[in-house]
Design an enzyme around this catalytic site. Structure first.
Site, short mmCIF file in Angstrom:
data_model
loop_
_atom_site.label_atom_id
_atom_site.label_comp_id
_atom_site.label_asym_id
_atom_site.label_seq_id
_atom_site.Cartn_x
_atom_site.Cartn_y
_atom_site.Cartn_z
N GLU A 391 -41.07 -46.58 15.46
CA GLU A 391 -41.80 -46.83 16.72
C GLU A 391 -41.60 -48.27 17.19
O GLU A 391 -42.54 -48.92 17.65
CB GLU A 391 -43.28 -46.45 16.56
CG GLU A 391 -43.46 -44.95 16.32
CD GLU A 391 -44.89 -44.47 16.40
OE1 GLU A 391 -45.74 -45.17 16.98
OE2 GLU A 391 -45.15 -43.36 15.88
C1 FAD Z 1 -38.40 -42.13 8.47
C2 FAD Z 1 -37.99 -42.40 9.88
C3 FAD Z 1 -38.50 -41.64 10.92
C4 FAD Z 1 -38.09 -41.86 12.22
N1 FAD Z 1 -38.56 -41.05 13.23
C5 FAD Z 1 -38.02 -41.17 14.47
C6 FAD Z 1 -38.34 -40.22 15.49
O1 FAD Z 1 -39.16 -39.31 15.31
N2 FAD Z 1 -37.72 -40.34 16.70
C7 FAD Z 1 -36.82 -41.32 16.97
O2 FAD Z 1 -36.29 -41.37 18.07
N3 FAD Z 1 -36.51 -42.25 16.01
C8 FAD Z 1 -37.07 -42.18 14.78
N4 FAD Z 1 -36.73 -43.08 13.80
C9 FAD Z 1 -35.83 -44.17 14.13
C10 FAD Z 1 -36.54 -45.51 14.21
O3 FAD Z 1 -37.30 -45.57 15.36
C11 FAD Z 1 -35.44 -46.60 14.13
O4 FAD Z 1 -35.07 -46.65 12.78
C12 FAD Z 1 -35.91 -47.94 14.64
O5 FAD Z 1 -36.07 -47.90 16.03
C13 FAD Z 1 -34.92 -49.07 14.30
O6 FAD Z 1 -33.62 -48.74 14.61
P1 FAD Z 1 -32.48 -48.86 13.49
O7 FAD Z 1 -33.01 -48.23 12.26
O8 FAD Z 1 -31.22 -48.34 14.05
O9 FAD Z 1 -32.37 -50.40 13.20
P2 FAD Z 1 -31.47 -51.46 13.98
O10 FAD Z 1 -31.77 -51.41 15.42
O11 FAD Z 1 -30.06 -51.33 13.55
O12 FAD Z 1 -32.08 -52.81 13.41
C14 FAD Z 1 -31.75 -53.33 12.13
C15 FAD Z 1 -32.51 -54.66 11.94
O13 FAD Z 1 -32.09 -55.59 12.95
C16 FAD Z 1 -33.21 -56.04 13.69
N5 FAD Z 1 -32.80 -56.22 15.08
C17 FAD Z 1 -32.17 -55.33 15.89
N6 FAD Z 1 -31.98 -55.87 17.10
C18 FAD Z 1 -32.49 -57.12 17.06
C19 FAD Z 1 -32.62 -58.19 18.00
N7 FAD Z 1 -32.21 -58.06 19.27
N8 FAD Z 1 -33.19 -59.33 17.62
C20 FAD Z 1 -33.65 -59.49 16.36
N9 FAD Z 1 -33.57 -58.52 15.42
C21 FAD Z 1 -33.00 -57.35 15.77
C22 FAD Z 1 -34.26 -54.95 13.53
O14 FAD Z 1 -35.56 -55.44 13.73
C23 FAD Z 1 -34.01 -54.51 12.09
O15 FAD Z 1 -34.67 -55.38 11.21
C24 FAD Z 1 -37.16 -42.89 12.50
C25 FAD Z 1 -36.68 -43.68 11.46
C26 FAD Z 1 -37.05 -43.44 10.17
C27 FAD Z 1 -36.47 -44.29 9.08
#
Ligand code: FAD
Length: 580
Positions: A391
């Site tokens: 979220e």
């Molecule tokens: C168990 C689980 C359930 C989930 N359920 C849903 C769901 O129901 N629906 C859905 O749509 N998604 C869902 N997600 C996805 C979740 O919302 C994403 O994992 C989350 O938005 C982060 O994206 P990412 O994992 O690709 O991380 P990334 O975006 O790749 O980020 C990796 C790291 O880099 C940091 N970062 C990224 N961009 C920046 C920036 N510009 N500046 C500084 N730091 C940055 C982030 O904070 C993080 O620490 C789920 C994920 C999990 C693990």
């Protein structure tokens, strides 16, 4: 008179104004909601209380049985936020958050399944659906005949949600949908998906729309359950759309407004995650206090040792503050305030981090037992870790909090710059804006606490703590002004100062909520109010120290050194020093 359409507590705070009418008195549940909740708690107790051992097994198995999902439907767990006219319970944000709190006391996977359905999965329909769409789907969503999921994330699009690749192309009376979604909560059990897909030109960033996609449409499929660290019994899967013909009347809200719709859904649902965090914290405090009294070392229960008491005392402070923040945000939503996105984001960051600390300390109090799978501590640590990631990650939300809260200051500075340009063309107007602005700055700088820069509605005995808030507000207003003058639009790339401002804002909002909660308790009386005042004393002191540190480090810091150490490590792709 406060305008609920435009009032924003945090944005005003950045301008040095305390809109106390927004946060004082502390919001309370309606008596009618209380009654319904009592009945819900009784059903939850009989469904969840006898199942502690099963929750442990389902965690290890990585799945909850279909028969239990059926029982959840029978009890009405999927109808919390759906209006009564469609067969739901019609809970507002506060009652909903309180219900999730109760579920999370028993099991995080169950809370996440319910939360993904109500907070995000079907919320788009509630917020943006047409009457016809609501009539078609809400009754089935209320009974759980349809379980909902929210499909935004993709393999290449996490935090950068605007970069999704899933596409929908209009073809006559339908849209042709193609794409793949990742880590979708409830994926394996859902039959109602809120799906975000690009509908603009491929090169247009963020031009997306939202659709309702039902499981029965040919071309919809889901992958296997993911094997995860925590909330293991909740279903997380990929969801695939292969040339799915989505009827045109499944479009949710306006075409092209999908990104805004996604953000509104996430904002509106945040009190679910907050409520769940409070429930888990209360459970952990119960477990830790019992553990500390039972475990004897050095011939005494470990509860006798100050270092254990210190942990428990801080857990209590964190839990009280988290509940204050979460209830405040849900109260704002229920009272009809529309500008609560910053406060809701704060509640998510604050709640998820307080819970993480609490779970970690609870495990520490349990010692080696805490590390064993037989007891619930290690599972709760694993379960709650996700709250800082999904979220919206806490990093992204911190940037969102600071940049959005500073909006009005930025707008005023822009106006000032524009007027200064026009000083010679229109000296009177230019001078007017300039002098008004200079006056505001002068009064801020002089630290004059009058007018809108002070609390007047709090209980008089809280003056000392209110002053901490007021002084930090003045400092915040000056700091945002200074930073925006220095960086202008380039503030977007300045993550170190932005993060510090966000941390100050988080502390200030939490302090406002605790002040309001304690003040309202003092006015109304109640059990152990003196202890609530103690909690305020501790929290205000902690917040003051953190804020002072953050303000000081905006100008004087090691940011450049840290950046260069990171650059070096990134170049080496390893730790440089090996002492052999
Ligand atoms: C168990 C689980 C359930 C989930 N359920 C849903 C769901 O129901 N629906 C859905 O749509 N998604 C869902 N997600 C996805 C979740 O919302 C994403 O994992 C989350 O938005 C982060 O994206 P990412 O994992 O690709 O991380 P990334 O975006 O790749 O980020 C990796 C790291 O880099 C940091 N970062 C990224 N961009 C920046 C920036 N510009 N500046 C500084 N730091 C940055 C982030 O904070 C993080 O620490 C789920 C994920 C999990 C693990």
């Amino acid at each position: 008179m406060i305008d609920k359409n435009t009032a924003s507590f945090m944005r005003s705070l950045c301008m040095g104004e305390i809109e106390e009418e927004v946060v004082v008195p502390f919001p309370q549940l309606e008596e009618q909601d209380r009654e319904t909740l009592r009945a819900v708690f009784t059903s939850l107790d009989s469904l969840l209380k006898p199942r502690a051992e099963e929750f442990r097994k389902w965690d290890r198995a990585g799945e909850m049985p279909a028969s239990f999902v059926e029982e959840m439907k029978q009890v009405g767990l999927f109808g919390f936020v759906i209006p009564e006219e469609f067969g739901g319970m019609g809970f507002g944000a506060t009652a909903y958050s309180r219900a999730l709190q109760e579920i999370a006391r028993y099991d995080a996977s169950v809370a996440v399944a319910v939360g993904a359905h109500s907070s995000i999965g079907m919320r788009g329909l509630l917020l943006f659906g047409t009457d016809e769409q609501k009539r078609r789907w809400l009754p089935k969503l209320a009974t759980g005949e349809m379980i909902a999921a929210f499909c935004l994330t993709e393999p290449g699009a996490g935090s950068d949600a605007a970069s999704i690749k899933t596409r929908a192309v209009r073809q006559g009376d339908h849209w042709l949908l193609d794409g793949n979604k990742l880590w979708i909560t409830n994926g394996g059990v859902a039959s109602f998906f809120t799906v975000f897909a690009k509908t603009g030109r491929p090169e247009e960033r963020g031009a997306m729309s939202a659709f309702v996609v039902t499981r029965d449409l040919p071309g919809v499929s889901v992958g296997p359950h993911e094997d995860k660290m925590g909330i293991r019994a909740s279903s997380t899967t990929t969801v695939h759309f292969d040339s799915v013909k989505v009827p045109a009347d499944h479009l949710l809200g306006e075409e092209g407004k999908g990104f805004k719709i996604a953000m509104k859904i996430l904002n509106s649902g945040r009190t679910g995650l907050g409520g769940g965090s409070v429930g888990a914290m209360k459970k952990l405090i119960g477990l830790s206090t019992q553990q500390a009294k039972q475990r004897v070392q050095f011939d005494r229960p470990i509860a006798d040792f100050s270092l254990i008491k210190q942990k428990i005392g801080h857990m209590v402070v964190d839990c009280y503050a988290t509940e204050a923040v979460v209830n405040m945000v849900s109260g704002l939503i229920d009272q009809g305030f529309r500008e609560y996105a910053v406060e809701a984001a704060i509640s998510k960051v604050f709640a998820s981090e307080c819970l993480w600390r609490t779970a970690d300390e609870a495990l520490q109090i349990a010692g080696g037992n805490g590390y064993m799978c037989e007891l619930p501590y290690e599972r709760m640590v694993r379960d709650c870790r996700i709250n800082r990631i999904f979220e919206g990650t806490n990093e992204i939300l911190r940037l969102f909090i600071a940049l959005n809260a500073m909006n009005d200051v930025g707008a005023q500075l822009k106006e000032l710059a524009a007027s200064l340009k026009g000083v010679f063309n229109d000296p009177i107007k230019g001078f007017g804006v300039l002098s008004e602005y200079a006056l505001r700055r002068a009064s801020l700088a002089a630290g004059l606490r009058r007018g809108k820069a002070s609390f007047t509605r709090l209980h008089p005995s809280l003056e000392e703590h209110a002053r901490i808030f007021e002084e930090a507000t003045l400092e915040l207003a000056l700091a945002t002004d200074r930073i925006l003058r220095k960086f202008g639009k380039n503030i977007i790339g300045q993550q170190f100062p932005t993060r510090r401002l966000a941390d100050v804002m988080i502390d200030l909002f939490a302090l406002a909520c605790v002040l309001s909660r304690v003040s309202t308790s003092l006015e109304r009386g109640g059990p152990a109010v003196d202890k609530e005042v103690d909690i305020l004393r501790v929290f205000a002191g902690q917040a003051k120290r953190r804020m002072q540190q953050n303000f000081a480090r905006i100008e004087e810091n090691d940011d450049d050194i840290i950046r260069s150490l990171a650059a070096d490590a990134l170049e080496q792709e390893r730790f440089r020093w090996d002492n052999l």
